[in-house]
Design an enzyme around this catalytic site. Sequence first.
Site, PDB file in Angstrom:
ATOM      1  N   LYS A  82       0.840  -1.210   0.000  1.00 42.11           N
ATOM      2  CA  LYS A  82       0.000   0.000   0.000  1.00 42.11           C
ATOM      3  C   LYS A  82       0.870   1.252   0.000  1.00 42.11           C
ATOM      4  CE  LYS A  82      -3.959  -2.225   2.148  1.00 42.11           C
ATOM      5  NZ  LYS A  82      -4.607  -2.655   3.399  1.00 42.11           N
ATOM      6  N   GLN A 137      -4.945  -1.191   9.544  1.00 44.65           N
ATOM      7  CA  GLN A 137      -4.902  -2.539   8.975  1.00 44.65           C
ATOM      8  C   GLN A 137      -5.543  -3.546   9.930  1.00 44.65           C
ATOM      9  OE1 GLN A 137      -3.829  -3.201   5.885  1.00 44.65           O
ATOM     10  NE2 GLN A 137      -4.074  -5.412   6.021  1.00 44.65           N
ATOM     11  N   ASP A 163     -11.152   3.397   3.764  1.00 44.43           N
ATOM     12  CA  ASP A 163     -11.524   1.986   3.742  1.00 44.43           C
ATOM     13  C   ASP A 163     -13.045   1.821   3.621  1.00 44.43           C
ATOM     14  OD1 ASP A 163      -9.727  -0.150   3.787  1.00 44.43           O
ATOM     15  OD2 ASP A 163      -9.228   0.130   5.904  1.00 44.43           O
TER      16      ASP A 163
HETATM   17  N1  GUN Z   1      -6.968  -6.340   6.010  1.00 44.21           N
HETATM   18  C1  GUN Z   1      -7.103  -7.026   4.850  1.00 44.21           C
HETATM   19  N2  GUN Z   1      -7.631  -6.228   3.901  1.00 44.21           N
HETATM   20  C2  GUN Z   1      -7.833  -5.023   4.465  1.00 44.21           C
HETATM   21  C3  GUN Z   1      -8.340  -3.791   3.983  1.00 44.21           C
HETATM   22  O1  GUN Z   1      -8.737  -3.633   2.827  1.00 44.21           O
HETATM   23  N3  GUN Z   1      -8.363  -2.776   4.873  1.00 44.21           N
HETATM   24  C4  GUN Z   1      -7.951  -2.928   6.151  1.00 44.21           C
HETATM   25  N4  GUN Z   1      -8.032  -1.878   6.954  1.00 44.21           N
HETATM   26  N5  GUN Z   1      -7.483  -4.051   6.642  1.00 44.21           N
HETATM   27  C5  GUN Z   1      -7.421  -5.097   5.791  1.00 44.21           C
END
Ligand code: GUN
Length: 291
Positions: free
Chosen positions: A54, A98, A121
């Site tokens: 990311k 996350q 998100d």
């Molecule tokens: N864990 C796995 N995929 C995601 C996501 O798209 N966002 C977040 N915040 N955590 C994740």
Amino acid sequence: MSAELIDGKSFAAGLRARVAEHVPAFQKVTGRVPGLAVVLVGEDPASAVYVRSKGKATREAGMESFEHRPAANVSQAELLALVDTLNADPAVDGILVQLPLPNHLDAQEVLLRIDPDKDVDGFHPVNAGRLVTGLPGFVPCTPLGCLMLLEDRLGDLSGLDAVVVGRSNIVGKPMAALLTAKSCTVTIAHSRTRNLPHYLRHADIVVAAVGIDHFVQGDWLKPGATVIDVGINRVDGKLTGDVDFDSAASVAGAITPVPGGVGPMTIACLLRNTLVAAHRREGVPLDERAI
Ligand code: GUN
């Protein structure tokens, strides 16, 4: 195999490039680039890989990446204080915590603390509510990516029958809301659905997000259906989807591979949401439908 492969990797690369093209104009008006803060608690290796990619994708799009890595034993109060700091930081347009968080932390309380207008998100209940009521907000990245792939392949989705297999807050429920907003007739099925083949038989669109590998079988599908496989299951060290690819690909009209289908769209949509958040926060106009 007769189905066409839906190339999410290539579509995601195009989306990332479109996002990057908008950054210089934003910078010219505001004197800064959009910023995304990612919070990773602890050392979970899979999460660390996601967070690294990311950050890399954010920088490649010309945006600023802020990484925060509190230790696994961080307290709930300390984590909430970090979210408060990011909410108040004018250089931060998007905040992503996350998941999953270590067991001693209350993820729901942390997500509720994020400013909904920085919630790239789309996990905050305010954004879930905005989505179902048709207000501008942020849509979770994975279902947003699925919708983009579907519209790219099918054009207008109006009137099509769609079955979403899975009812999670992160994929199934927002996916169903997005397809409803596009005038599909939507069925939400899940692991407890009786007679799933009965529903799939009529589905022009199938989105499988149930988290069970090889769950959806090809002979359950309507011939020519468009199949989006959100599954990422690890079986004997290999990634597999929620759809039995080989049997489905001989019946479907188009299908996403795993990996290389939906996966790359998630990060691309995160960058898109961050760009949108930055423009909205600064009041800079942006044609969001063109990205
Ligand atoms: N864990 C796995 N995929 C995601 C996501 O798209 N966002 C977040 N915040 N955590 C994740």
